[in-house]
Design an enzyme around this catalytic site. Structure first.
Site, PDB file in Angstrom:
ATOM      1  N   GLY A 132      18.070  -5.049  -1.486  1.00 57.30           N
ATOM      2  CA  GLY A 132      17.559  -3.863  -0.799  1.00 57.30           C
ATOM      3  C   GLY A 132      17.416  -2.668  -1.716  1.00 57.30           C
ATOM      4  O   GLY A 132      16.844  -2.753  -2.804  1.00 57.30           O
ATOM      5  N   GLU A 242       6.782   7.867  -5.754  1.00 61.52           N
ATOM      6  CA  GLU A 242       6.555   6.832  -4.746  1.00 61.52           C
ATOM      7  C   GLU A 242       6.826   7.381  -3.347  1.00 61.52           C
ATOM      8  O   GLU A 242       6.068   7.120  -2.400  1.00 61.52           O
ATOM      9  CB  GLU A 242       7.452   5.626  -5.017  1.00 61.52           C
ATOM     10  N   GLY A 343      -4.530   2.435  25.574  1.00 57.04           N
ATOM     11  CA  GLY A 343      -4.182   1.478  26.605  1.00 57.04           C
ATOM     12  C   GLY A 343      -4.303   0.050  26.109  1.00 57.04           C
ATOM     13  O   GLY A 343      -3.938  -0.264  24.977  1.00 57.04           O
ATOM     14  N   GLY A 344      -4.842  -0.831  26.964  1.00 55.77           N
ATOM     15  CA  GLY A 344      -4.962  -2.243  26.600  1.00 55.77           C
ATOM     16  C   GLY A 344      -5.771  -2.456  25.337  1.00 55.77           C
ATOM     17  O   GLY A 344      -5.462  -3.348  24.535  1.00 55.77           O
TER      18      GLY A 344
END
Length: 384
Positions: A132, A242, A343-344
């Site tokens: 990590g 970065e 929405g959808g």
């Protein structure tokens, strides 16, 4: 006006936007299905003068600074690109600065110039399985053997690792901790260097990401970047840029998401009225704008500080950390609200906002996770 909005940078942003509309936006869906960008795009971007905007002219760049690279990010996102495109097309933004900073003319000629010309692709190899953000704890080891280093270990989550011709790689040449780390440029075709597997991701679908393994890889000693055991400082100094870059990408994504959501709200008719006639929708857009404007102002100030000072200045480091955190908070809120407005349709892969929703999730992880950066900020601000 911010440092992003000078006449010259507005022209640069427009140039990046036009390039994106012409070369990227019509193809991005296919590239996401392919899982990578074509190499030809690097050549086209170099020809358009975008690959080296923040690199000195003496190494093959256009002579700008980190602010100019942020402006390109805004242009690319505004033109219909994505942070996945930015990560893949401009991976050299994290792969080359250490080499340039070292001043090694041979490495600059062999790697920096051809990369900025679009002829090579470079990546940066730091993160390891189980490692990590703990750069000082990396385990990939390089042992000096005559005029070579013999490298053994593994890297993961390496952006552009599948397509890269070389990887600027953090290795352990000394004892434990930060003092034993060096940087080596490792060519992809070196025996023992293997791309173990490309990784499938939630987002950044057009940005190839890889696991890399090194088994007795012999790397010429002249590929050492800077001093032996001096790599940690080089890595830390570039983390500022970065993090600023990711902040700019977050802001640019949020701006694009607002534009998309606003246009859709004006065009989408429900119950006989456009969505934009609903107070709840208008208030969503206002909140999205407010958070994005604040993040952009903070990011612009952090960029101005970085351009005028040193990346080792604690204030510059803290500003970069906090700008990234502010931008991440803003973009995560904005893309979520934008999908809700759609929405959808916002849940469909054919919708551009779907891509930004997926891609934005990585910004709070890459370049230092939110929690790691908060802890770093606490130390820099004297709160711990």
């Amino acid at each position: 006006m911010t440092v992003f909005d000078t006449p010259e940078r507005l022209a640069l942003r427009e140039s990046a936007r036009r390039f994106t509309e012409r070369e990227i936006a019509p193809n991005i869906a296919q590239w996401e299905d392919d899982g990578q960008l074509p190499r030809e795009l690097h050549l086209a971007a170099a020809k358009a003068g975008l690959m080296g905007v923040s690199f000195p002219e003496e190494v093959g760049g256009q002579g700008g600074d980190v602010i100019d690279s942020a402006v390109v990010s805004e242009g690319v996102l505004d033109g219909g690109g994505s942070t996945g495109v930015m990560a893949s097309l401009f991976t050299h933004g994290i792969a080359l600065p250490h080499i340039v900073q070292s001043g090694n003319a041979d490495l600059i000629d062999r790697y920096v110039r051809p990369t900025l010309a679009g002829e090579l692709i470079g990546s940066l190899g730091i993160t390891e399985p189980g490692g990590g953000s703990d750069v000082a704890g990396l385990k990939t080891r390089a042992v000096r053997d005559g005029d070579h280093y013999v490298v053994n270990g593994a890297k993961t989550f390496i952006t552009s690792g599948v397509r890269a011709d070389f990887v600027t790689t953090a290795v352990r040449t000394g004892g434990d901790g930060y003092a034993g780390i060096s940087l080596l440029v490792i060519d992809k075709n070196t025996p023992g260097f293997t791309v173990a597997r490309p990784l499938r991701k939630m987002g950044w679908h057009c940005s190839d990401t890889a696991e890399l393994t090194f088994e007795d890889v012999r790397v010429p000693a002249e590929n050492l970047v800077g001093e032996e055991n001096g790599g940690f400082v080089l890595v830390m100094q570039q983390f500022v840029n970065e993090r600023l870059s990711l902040a700019a990408q977050g802001v640019a994504t949020a701006q694009r998401a607002i534009a998309l959501a606003s246009d859709y709200a004006k065009q989408r008719v429900t119950f006989g009225q456009p969505l934009s006639s609903r107070q709840v929708i208008r208030h969503k857009l206002v909140d999205m704008h407010r958070r994005t404007a604040a993040a952009r102002a903070y990011t612009a100030e952090a960029y101005a500080q970085a351009a005028a000072s040193s990346t080792t200045d604690p204030k510059v480091i803290a500003d970069a950390v906090l700008a990234k955190r502010q931008a991440v908070d803003a973009v995560e809120f904005v893309v979520n609200e934008a999908v809700q407005i759609f929405g959808g349709m916002g849940y469909m892969r054919e919708s551009e906002i779907d891509r930004h929703y997926r891609d934005a999730r990585l910004l709070g992880i890459g370049g230092g996770a939110n929690e790691v950066l908060n802890d770093l900020a606490a130390k820099l601000l004297g709160y711990s």
